[in-house]
Structure formats: C-alpha cells, structure tokens
Write an enzyme that holds these catalytic residues in place. Sequence first.
Site, PDB file in Angstrom:
ATOM      1  N   GLU A 195       0.918  -1.139  -0.012  1.00  0.00           N
ATOM      2  CA  GLU A 195      -0.069   0.223  -0.040  1.00  0.00           C
ATOM      3  C   GLU A 195       0.850   1.232  -0.128  1.00  0.00           C
ATOM      4  O   GLU A 195       1.734   1.329   0.684  1.00  0.00           O
ATOM      5  CB  GLU A 195      -0.802   0.160   1.233  1.00  0.00           C
ATOM      6  CG  GLU A 195      -2.112   1.190   1.200  1.00  0.00           C
ATOM      7  CD  GLU A 195      -2.948   1.158   2.339  1.00  0.00           C
ATOM      8  OE1 GLU A 195      -4.028   1.852   2.213  1.00  0.00           O
ATOM      9  OE2 GLU A 195      -2.471   0.662   3.420  1.00  0.00           O
ATOM     10  N   ALA A 332       1.875  -0.717  10.934  1.00  0.00           N
ATOM     11  CA  ALA A 332       1.268  -1.986  10.598  1.00  0.00           C
ATOM     12  C   ALA A 332       0.420  -1.895   9.238  1.00  0.00           C
ATOM     13  O   ALA A 332       0.203  -0.783   8.987  1.00  0.00           O
ATOM     14  CB  ALA A 332       0.176  -2.753  11.582  1.00  0.00           C
ATOM     15  N   HIS A 367      -7.421  -1.935  14.848  1.00  0.00           N
ATOM     16  CA  HIS A 367      -7.279  -1.059  13.754  1.00  0.00           C
ATOM     17  C   HIS A 367      -7.052  -1.869  12.377  1.00  0.00           C
ATOM     18  O   HIS A 367      -7.976  -1.933  11.484  1.00  0.00           O
ATOM     19  CB  HIS A 367      -6.081   0.109  13.974  1.00  0.00           C
ATOM     20  CG  HIS A 367      -5.956   0.694  12.458  1.00  0.00           C
ATOM     21  ND1 HIS A 367      -6.333   2.011  12.695  1.00  0.00           N
ATOM     22  CD2 HIS A 367      -5.515   0.597  11.529  1.00  0.00           C
ATOM     23  CE1 HIS A 367      -6.198   2.734  11.488  1.00  0.00           C
ATOM     24  NE2 HIS A 367      -5.705   1.799  10.727  1.00  0.00           N
ATOM     25  N   GLU A 368      -6.074  -2.828  12.467  1.00  0.00           N
ATOM     26  CA  GLU A 368      -5.828  -3.813  11.279  1.00  0.00           C
ATOM     27  C   GLU A 368      -6.880  -4.843  10.908  1.00  0.00           C
ATOM     28  O   GLU A 368      -7.218  -5.233   9.681  1.00  0.00           O
ATOM     29  CB  GLU A 368      -4.481  -4.507  11.335  1.00  0.00           C
ATOM     30  CG  GLU A 368      -3.254  -3.405  11.721  1.00  0.00           C
ATOM     31  CD  GLU A 368      -3.276  -2.423  10.597  1.00  0.00           C
ATOM     32  OE1 GLU A 368      -3.704  -2.450   9.449  1.00  0.00           O
ATOM     33  OE2 GLU A 368      -2.715  -1.355  10.940  1.00  0.00           O
ATOM     34  N   HIS A 371      -9.966  -3.283   9.431  1.00  0.00           N
ATOM     35  CA  HIS A 371      -9.934  -3.313   7.595  1.00  0.00           C
ATOM     36  C   HIS A 371     -10.091  -4.413   7.077  1.00  0.00           C
ATOM     37  O   HIS A 371     -10.290  -4.709   6.083  1.00  0.00           O
ATOM     38  CB  HIS A 371      -8.409  -2.883   7.409  1.00  0.00           C
ATOM     39  CG  HIS A 371      -7.947  -1.503   7.537  1.00  0.00           C
ATOM     40  ND1 HIS A 371      -8.716  -0.672   6.922  1.00  0.00           N
ATOM     41  CD2 HIS A 371      -6.861  -0.970   8.343  1.00  0.00           C
ATOM     42  CE1 HIS A 371      -8.186   0.529   7.159  1.00  0.00           C
ATOM     43  NE2 HIS A 371      -7.103   0.414   7.931  1.00  0.00           N
ATOM     44  N   GLU A 390      -8.967   4.659   6.655  1.00  0.00           N
ATOM     45  CA  GLU A 390      -8.354   4.817   7.671  1.00  0.00           C
ATOM     46  C   GLU A 390      -9.041   5.681   8.733  1.00  0.00           C
ATOM     47  O   GLU A 390      -8.674   5.497  10.079  1.00  0.00           O
ATOM     48  CB  GLU A 390      -7.045   5.798   7.304  1.00  0.00           C
ATOM     49  CG  GLU A 390      -6.309   4.928   6.434  1.00  0.00           C
ATOM     50  CD  GLU A 390      -5.741   3.692   6.688  1.00  0.00           C
ATOM     51  OE1 GLU A 390      -5.903   3.406   7.992  1.00  0.00           O
ATOM     52  OE2 GLU A 390      -5.185   2.883   5.926  1.00  0.00           O
TER      53      GLU A 390
END
Length: 934
Positions: A195, A332, A367-368, A371, A390
């Site tokens: 990314e 991350a 957070h990850e 996603h 995000e």
Amino acid sequence: MWLAAAVAAPLSLARRLPCSRRLRFLGPPPPPPSPLVLLLRRLSLCLGRRLHSLGPAAAMPEKRPFERLPADVSPINYSLCLKPDLLDFTFEGKLEAAAQVRQATNQIVMNCADIDIITASYAPEGDEEIHATGFNYQNEDEKVTLSFPSTLQTGTGTLKIDFVGELNDKMKGFYRSKYTTPSGEVRYAAVTQFEATDARRAFPCWDEPAIKATFDISLVVPKDRVALSNMNVIDRKPYPDDENLVEVKFARTPVMSTYLVAFVVGEYDFVETRSKDGVCVRVYTPVGKAEQGKFALEVAAKTLPFYKDYFSVPYPLPKIDLIAIADFAAGAMENWGLVTYRETALLIDPKNSCSSSRQWVALVVGHELAHQWFGNLVTMEWWTHLWLNEGFASWIEYLCVDHCFPEYDIWTQFVSADYTRAQELDALDNSHPIEVSVGHPSEVDEIFDAISYSKGASVIRMLHDYIGDKDFKKGMNIYLTKFQQKNAATEDLWESLENASGKPIAAVMSTWTKQMGFPLIYVEAEQVEDDRVLKLSQRKFSASGPYSGEDCPQWMVPITISTSDEPNEAKLKILMEKPEMSVVLKNVKPDQWVKLNLGTVGFYRTQYSSAMLESLLPGIRDLSLPPVDRLGLQNDLFSLARAGIISTVDVLKVMEAFVNEPNYTVWSDLSCNLGILSTLLSHTDFYEEIQLFVKDVFSPIGERLGWDPKPGEGHLDALLRGLVLGKLGKSGHKPTLEEARRRFKDHVDGKQILSADLRSPVYLTVLKHGDSATLDIMLKLHKEADMQEEKNRIERVLGATSPPELIQKVLTFALSEEVRPQDTVSVIGGVAGGSKQGRKAAWKFIKDNWEELYNRYQGGFLISRLIKLSVEGFAVDKMAGEVKAFFESHPAPSAERTIQQCCENILLNAAWLKRDAESIHQYLLERKASQPTV
C-alpha cells in the site's frame, strides 16, 4: 494501515502519521509555480498566514498529470509464482493471468516498477499464443506497455509474463528485512509492503484498488524457512531443480485489490488459537520469542468475533496471521489474512513491556482487523476515498479496545490522542479537507496525516453519536453487504447510513469532509426566569486569530448541551445549521453551570462568555465536570490562547485549578500543552520560570502517586505515574532527580531492575541532567537490549541529553548501524524536541545529511515526520524563511504540505511569543514572589 510510531511514548504515537506510501519521484519535476503564485506565497509568509481569499487551493502543490490504466484489458485471476534469493537479494517471477479483453487492442498496459520483463505472451482461449514483440517502460508513471504483432480480440485468454526483480532495502514492494538469529548471525527475510502502489514492484499487475481479481500464489523458498501469504497452505512439495528448496502453494483468495496481497519468507515461531467462530488465528514472532505473541493473540481472538457481531458479517477467510517484521516503515499493514506489524506494534514481553505498549498493541491490532471488513471486503474505488478506510478503522479500534479492555478508559484517551491533534493541524491555513481529490497515486503521500486519520476518526465518532449505535450498526451492515468484494465511494456509506437512520447524513457530513477546518462556537447565556437562553454563533476557527475571510465556511454541527444538574447526560441535542441561533434550556437555576459539547464529541471548539466560563471553573476543582469535559475545556482554552483570542496567562490560571485532578488522560493533555509552552519559552531568558510552574503543578500529584504501585492500582495509574515522574524529572524537580539516579544505578548494577513502566521517565531524567558517562551507559543498554521495545524506549529519550558534544554524538548514532532505518526519525526528532540547542543541532544535522536521509526515505511519510519533528519548535520569523529556502533548493515533493505547515507554525509561534511573552513573564514572577519561601 497504522502509521509509524515516531517519538513520544506509544499512545502519543497514536498521533499516527502516514503509512508506508512513497512518492513517485522518477521523471521530471513538476513545472515551477508562476511568478504571481510565488509573489503571493512570499506575501503570505510575510503576513504570517496565507491569505484567506486564496482559498485552500493555494496551499496545494502542482498536480502531476496522470491517467488511470486503460479499461480495455482487465484481470480475472493472477496465478503467481515467486522465487526469492535471500543471499543475492533478487527474485524470479512467473505470472499467468486469466484476463478479459473488453475491447480489441494490440497492446496491454500494466503497472510495473523496478522489474525486468524477460518474456510475455497472450493466448486467447482456444487459440494460439501470441508473443509480445516489445516492452515499453514508462518509468515515471510506473507502467509498461506490452506490444503484440496482431490484434487481441475481445474475450478471455491467458497473459504469461516471466520477470526478475530486486529484493530492495527501501521497506516497500517486495523487500528484504534484516534480523539476527538467536546465535547472533545476521540474516534476511523477504517481506512485502504494497500500500498504496507498490505491488507493481513485486509483479506486473493492474495496481489500482478498483481492479480486483483472485490470486493463486506459490512461493519457492529454502525448505528451512517459513512461507506465508494471504491464504492457507494447500500444498508443499520439493522443488525439482534444487533439493534445498520447496514450492509452497496457497489457496485461491477471494476477489481483492493488489495492494492487499502479501507474502513473507523467513524464520519465525508462532502461537495459535481459534476464535469462537472457528477462525485459525496465529501470531508469528522472531525465533525464540513466541511468548511475546500471546497478548496480541488474545486481543485478535477477542476482536474477530466482536467485529463479526458489530457488522453482522462473518470474517471471510479461513485463517488470519499477524506477523512481526524487523524492518517496517509503517506501524502495521492490513493485508487480507496476513497482517504485517512493526515488532513494537505486536510483541509484548510480560516482564519488560510497559502498560502503554500493551495499549498500543491492542489499538493497532483492533485497527488492522477492522480493515479486514472495512477496506478489504469493501474497498475504496480510488485513493480519494482512502480517508474513509483509515478514519473508520482509527475510530472503531477504540470501540474494540473499549470492549476488550474497559479499564483503559480509552475514549477519554481518544480525545487527547486523536481529536485534539487533528484540531491542532486543521486550524492551520495549510490544512486540507478530509477528502481530497487524488489523481496521481504519489499524491496519496501528501494527504496521509492527522487529518485523514485522526480528523476522519473524530468526525465518524461525531456521526456515530449523532445517529446512535443501533442505526449506525444497521447502516454499516447495509453498506458491507451491498458492496462486499466490490468497491465503494464515501457517498455510498452516507447513503447506507441515511437509509438506516432517516437523518440527512450526506448533507451533514459533506460540510465536514469536503471543506477544511472546523468551527469555533461562541456562546453566551442569559437567565430568563427559570430558563437559560443561549445565543450561539459559529465562525471558522483559525490558528492565527479570529477568522477574517469574507466567505466564512459554515458547518452543520451536532451540538449537545449539559448542565451541572446531570453532568453526564445531554439536556438538549440540536443540529446547528445556521451561523447563529438561540436555544432555550428549560428549568435551569441561576447557580447551575451549562456546558456545550458533552463528552467532547463534536468536532468544534467552544468559546464561552466570561460569566459562563467563570461558572464552569469550580467544576474542574471539585471534579463535578466529567474527565473528558475537563480535558476539552482546558484544551479549548489553550488553543484560544495560542490563536491570540484570549490571554495565555488566563490559561495558566486555569491549569492551576487542576491540582486535585486524578485522571491520567486529563494530565496527559495538560502535560502536552505545558510542553508546547515550555518549547515556546525556551526562546526566552525566563525558561527556568516556566519549569518552576511545571514543578508546582505536578508536585502534588507526584507526591500522591509515589514511585511504587499501591495495591489495587491498574493500567491508568501506571500510565499516570510514568507521565508525572517524567515531567517532574525533566523539569529538574530535585527529589525526583535524586530518586531517579538512585534507581537507575541499581538497575544498571543489576541490584533492582526497573519496572517497564518506570524506565522511560527514569532514563529521560538521568539523561537530561547527566554527563557523557550517563550517555555511554544508555548506549550500552541499547546495544544489549534483546527487545525492540526497549531499544525504541532508549532511542526516544537520547535527545534529552544537554551538552552540545553529546547532542552531536546522539545525532551521529541516529544514522549508525545500531538504529533500524525506520527508527532514525525517532532519535533525530527526540534531539529536536529535547532542548533549544538540540533543535538547532538537529536542523543542521538534517541539512548536512539531507542526501542520505532523503535517499533512505525517498518520499513517503517518514520524511514528512522527520521534517515536522525537527523544525516545528522554532519560534523566530527568519527560521520560517530558512526552512522554506532550504526545501526550495532540496525538494521533498511528498512532504510539501508538511513543510508549508511547519513554516506556518514557526510564524504562529513567533507571533505568540511577541504577543504574550511579557505578560507570561510578569505572571510567573508575581506568582513566585507570592509563594512562601521554604
């Protein structure tokens, strides 16, 4: 993705700035600005602020010309086999892509960077193979055009490409990561970071988020290495050409974007469990450190079912791996089914990890994993909408951690870590709207900052509060179900939430996402019999003082109002749609206080009439105002003082009212603001007076807490003790300094090892007031540390050292082999933040070593972070000119907006100093004179 941790302790690292995206700097530079634009920019610098009439566009860098890939050929499936060489740092690749020709053509345009194509051919289904006769690389656009001798007709077929590439050392694409084995041998892993636009460095592909396909991945690797990818292993067999290699084949992925593809080859241990939904969860760690993966494993196993329930959509893959990577630019990265992390964002040692590190790991994991649904299952159509990915993940990670660890009081910490940081940046003239139209992917680097992450998260928090949890969840389910395995834009989410709630979501939210800045709500009150009548007005809040532009933007502001009768409940909720309005609060007695923005949820600042403010201040002393409201009130006042709207002396008087404050996060924000003020006053000859003020404010809470945990204390007490002791130690509080030195000596001698929570404040204190022997001991501790968290902890405080020759030694150390490339920024930033001398030395060091630093970080966010940390503390007008001139002759295109923001902040600091320094000095002298001498 989580942005890299930079300089402060882990939670303030939650002030995350942009992930590992990199500027495409190949090819000619953009055309220079016109003479008129240059003149206006110079004028604006002289004025100390960009002219409002120019509008936000004046701050934007010149746009690069850009065209997305043609739509005539697109992939259906990538069958990809890669064979990395971990000694020569090269790799060979074979791609067989099932493709659809939608429009007859004799060429195929794909993304390709730093890759050499050996052969390419296309075989229409049921027809003969056609070999490509030419490969035309457009390096500056990172594209390759494959030319064919005859026309490829519409229909499906197979595109075959053989290619070779380099395992680079730039922490992007398919790259090498250095690690040391338990026996001390240096080796390399092959890992990925794609990314935003770096999959094209690993294989030729259609590297745009909307061009989704399935992937069949195989890796040819040494048989003693671990090989991982997005999906589970379905076959592992000896490689025919070399008995030391094996070919590992992975199951087919769902339809997904290229930036989420991942593979890792290296030596790792792992711990595993199954979530209650039956998903296999593994955490991969360096060899011998499996124990350090257990905390993240526990968080991940709790988090997957939480999101499944919240979204009412199951996790779509059979497994999820979380892996610690030694060299990693971001915090991350959410690759589907194989999430990559910095070691410090994943590994927790039960004995040697501090409380803030546990919290940091919990937030990054939350957070990850968010996603995996929001970003991976449903992906933005183009990078313009990446803020939503995000911002959303940066909000829901807190919801998740609050669910897993209610004792963290994490939502109060959100206000200090995200909300106030975003407001700080968004008050600048050189801010940008949350949603910025992105053309060339290099522009993604520009907008990945606290606006996209933290303001994004803050406005989603405000939206969630405005809609209510029930309708918000319902809207999320509509969105994820409708667009799963597809792409969506911001407006698609608003439509889903509007359907669920019946509220005007698109109209409200467009005022927050499409224009930069936020409002200042001015409020005054009048008692009319038993009722309180409030007059509200909104203007744009500007860091340089009252907004004076002609066309003042307006927002649709969800406003909550509470009273001392029920401090935790909203007495009234309204949507402020106009510049001015009046509201009546029924049955509010004259002696009751009234407060706007319950919970500090609305993304605005509040300025009260002096009478209203006066009535609120006792609520700070007696703690009847809730903690998050005490924090918000203090932070608003501090920002109003910085902007010159009120006097800084008035804020210092309010800060003294926090003498009974028990809450960690309130102290954290207070500490941060006093730190900003201390940095400002380091440019005066009365710096010691503000240190005396800091000691007076923090001494009572320091005495109450003491050095050692008391029975029944928890997570927040540990964070508070570290914060307070660090503040007292740095300011030279004698008893703290003496005790820190004693404990440090015992720690170094092995008599009594410091608890992890006390190491940062003790290290900082002894270094700040230490000599060359102290620094040598600290560097020895760094060398001996087996855990990256401990190395980072030391790196972040080295800059506290005072003697000029030691500052130079620390700066030289920053670029040495001892410091991992991603952590150099922390060391240099720590020097700049450590003292006035450190700031000057760090800036000179950056100028002297610019070529090496720029080559190391080549665009991307780490260069922006380095610049921001190093120069923002200056407070002399001419420094803004010096910084600007340096970067005009040493361009850093991906940091252009950061440079503009830094210059603006330097000018704002200088104006603040001119305006308030004398009155602050007088107040501190009078205060000192009125205190009894001991």
